[in-house]
Design a protein around this motif. Structure first.
Motif, PDB file in Angstrom:
ATOM      1  N   MET A   1       0.841  -1.180   0.000  1.00 57.33           N
ATOM      2  CA  MET A   1       0.000   0.000   0.000  1.00 57.33           C
ATOM      3  C   MET A   1       0.879   1.233   0.000  1.00 57.33           C
ATOM      4  O   MET A   1       1.957   1.258   0.577  1.00 57.33           O
ATOM      5  N   SER A   2       0.390   2.259  -0.667  1.00 54.91           N
ATOM      6  CA  SER A   2       1.071   3.536  -0.746  1.00 54.91           C
ATOM      7  C   SER A   2       0.130   4.600  -0.171  1.00 54.91           C
ATOM      8  O   SER A   2      -0.913   4.881  -0.757  1.00 54.91           O
ATOM      9  N   TRP A   3       0.461   5.140   0.983  1.00 52.00           N
ATOM     10  CA  TRP A   3      -0.447   6.042   1.688  1.00 52.00           C
ATOM     11  C   TRP A   3      -0.142   7.487   1.351  1.00 52.00           C
ATOM     12  O   TRP A   3       1.023   7.890   1.332  1.00 52.00           O
ATOM     13  N   ILE A   4      -1.194   8.270   1.096  1.00 53.28           N
ATOM     14  CA  ILE A   4      -1.018   9.699   0.864  1.00 53.28           C
ATOM     15  C   ILE A   4      -1.806  10.474   1.929  1.00 53.28           C
ATOM     16  O   ILE A   4      -2.909  10.081   2.319  1.00 53.28           O
ATOM     17  N   ASP A   5      -1.201  11.543   2.402  1.00 54.61           N
ATOM     18  CA  ASP A   5      -1.820  12.395   3.422  1.00 54.61           C
ATOM     19  C   ASP A   5      -2.868  13.274   2.739  1.00 54.61           C
ATOM     20  O   ASP A   5      -2.543  14.024   1.823  1.00 54.61           O
ATOM     21  N   ILE A   6      -4.120  13.172   3.198  1.00 51.22           N
ATOM     22  CA  ILE A   6      -5.189  13.976   2.586  1.00 51.22           C
ATOM     23  C   ILE A   6      -5.732  15.031   3.536  1.00 51.22           C
ATOM     24  O   ILE A   6      -6.693  15.718   3.202  1.00 51.22           O
ATOM     25  N   GLY A   7      -5.137  15.161   4.732  1.00 49.83           N
ATOM     26  CA  GLY A   7      -5.550  16.241   5.614  1.00 49.83           C
ATOM     27  C   GLY A   7      -5.680  15.829   7.064  1.00 49.83           C
ATOM     28  O   GLY A   7      -5.545  14.659   7.421  1.00 49.83           O
TER      29      GLY A   7
ATOM     30  N   ALA B   1     -12.386   9.580  16.191  1.00 45.48           N
ATOM     31  CA  ALA B   1     -11.175   9.088  15.528  1.00 45.48           C
ATOM     32  C   ALA B   1     -11.500   7.929  14.592  1.00 45.48           C
ATOM     33  O   ALA B   1     -10.841   6.881  14.619  1.00 45.48           O
ATOM     34  N   GLU B   2     -12.528   8.077  13.768  1.00 43.11           N
ATOM     35  CA  GLU B   2     -12.924   7.008  12.843  1.00 43.11           C
ATOM     36  C   GLU B   2     -13.313   7.634  11.504  1.00 43.11           C
ATOM     37  O   GLU B   2     -14.191   8.494  11.454  1.00 43.11           O
ATOM     38  N   VAL B   3     -12.639   7.214  10.443  1.00 42.50           N
ATOM     39  CA  VAL B   3     -12.926   7.744   9.107  1.00 42.50           C
ATOM     40  C   VAL B   3     -13.052   6.596   8.112  1.00 42.50           C
ATOM     41  O   VAL B   3     -12.505   5.511   8.312  1.00 42.50           O
ATOM     42  N   PHE B   4     -13.791   6.880   7.045  1.00 46.64           N
ATOM     43  CA  PHE B   4     -13.973   5.952   5.935  1.00 46.64           C
ATOM     44  C   PHE B   4     -13.873   6.743   4.644  1.00 46.64           C
ATOM     45  O   PHE B   4     -14.114   7.956   4.634  1.00 46.64           O
TER      46      PHE B   4
ATOM     47  N   VAL C   1      -8.469   3.713   4.361  1.00 46.34           N
ATOM     48  CA  VAL C   1      -7.943   4.920   4.996  1.00 46.34           C
ATOM     49  C   VAL C   1      -7.478   4.548   6.387  1.00 46.34           C
ATOM     50  O   VAL C   1      -7.927   3.556   6.968  1.00 46.34           O
ATOM     51  N   ARG C   2      -6.586   5.356   6.937  1.00 49.56           N
ATOM     52  CA  ARG C   2      -6.155   5.162   8.322  1.00 49.56           C
ATOM     53  C   ARG C   2      -5.776   6.515   8.897  1.00 49.56           C
ATOM     54  O   ARG C   2      -5.555   7.484   8.164  1.00 49.56           O
ATOM     55  N   LEU C   3      -5.737   6.555  10.212  1.00 49.81           N
ATOM     56  CA  LEU C   3      -5.325   7.760  10.916  1.00 49.81           C
ATOM     57  C   LEU C   3      -3.936   7.549  11.471  1.00 49.81           C
ATOM     58  O   LEU C   3      -3.621   6.480  12.002  1.00 49.81           O
ATOM     59  N   GLU C   4      -3.111   8.584  11.357  1.00 51.08           N
ATOM     60  CA  GLU C   4      -1.778   8.550  11.921  1.00 51.08           C
ATOM     61  C   GLU C   4      -1.490   9.941  12.471  1.00 51.08           C
ATOM     62  O   GLU C   4      -1.366  10.895  11.689  1.00 51.08           O
ATOM     63  N   GLU C   5      -1.460  10.052  13.799  1.00 47.84           N
ATOM     64  CA  GLU C   5      -1.241  11.330  14.473  1.00 47.84           C
ATOM     65  C   GLU C   5      -2.224  12.385  13.964  1.00 47.84           C
ATOM     66  O   GLU C   5      -1.837  13.505  13.604  1.00 47.84           O
TER      67      GLU C   5
ATOM     68  N   ASP D   1      -5.172   5.171   0.894  1.00 46.99           N
ATOM     69  CA  ASP D   1      -4.356   4.206   0.146  1.00 46.99           C
ATOM     70  C   ASP D   1      -4.378   4.563  -1.340  1.00 46.99           C
ATOM     71  O   ASP D   1      -5.355   4.281  -2.037  1.00 46.99           O
ATOM     72  N   ASP D   2      -3.320   5.199  -1.790  1.00 49.70           N
ATOM     73  CA  ASP D   2      -3.243   5.624  -3.191  1.00 49.70           C
ATOM     74  C   ASP D   2      -3.194   4.449  -4.145  1.00 49.70           C
ATOM     75  O   ASP D   2      -3.698   4.532  -5.266  1.00 49.70           O
ATOM     76  N   SER D   3      -2.643   3.337  -3.717  1.00 54.63           N
ATOM     77  CA  SER D   3      -2.576   2.187  -4.628  1.00 54.63           C
ATOM     78  C   SER D   3      -3.981   1.648  -4.920  1.00 54.63           C
ATOM     79  O   SER D   3      -4.242   1.186  -6.030  1.00 54.63           O
TER      80      SER D   3
END
Length: 110
Positions: A1-7, A35-38, A90-94, A100-102
């Motif tokens: 997976m390739s993760w991109i920061d979207i905000g 703390a839950e996103v989709f 999607v995931r949360l990090e800090e 997931d761009d892939s």
């Protein structure tokens, strides 16, 4: 997976949504809890209703046009309706939302 920061998570209202522009079109990002996103396709398969303008409840969204309800975990329509929306990891990090761009890239190749 390739993760991109979207905000930042605070950029998505609680029990609301925000659109993210990608190379395949807009993807709706839903915040269902502190703390839950989709993330999912913004268009309802029934009549193309903008799901980002729908009602977010539990881990579901209701289309604003004809009240179709979709489970944001699976993308499946609930109840008597039959249909499915595409969901994206999607995931949360800090407190940053990572998409997931892939998965988005795979969708564009299909």
């Amino acid at each position: 997976m390739s993760w991109i920061d979207i905000g930042h998570i605070d950029e998505v209202p609680l029990r609301g949504a925000r659109l993210v522009k990608t190379h395949i079109g807009c993807i709706a990002v839903f915040r269902t809890a502190e703390a839950e996103v989709f993330a999912a396709t913004n268009s309802c398969p029934h009549k193309g209703g903008p799901l980002s303008e729908g009602i977010v409840h539990g881990q579901s969204v209701t289309c604003p046009l004809h009240n179709w309800v979709f489970d944001l975990n699976t993308g499946e329509a609930q109840g008597a309706d039959a249909g499915r929306i595409t969901i994206y990891p999607v995931r949360l990090e800090e407190d940053r939302i990572l998409l997931d761009d892939s998965a988005v890239t795979r969708r564009s190749a299909a």
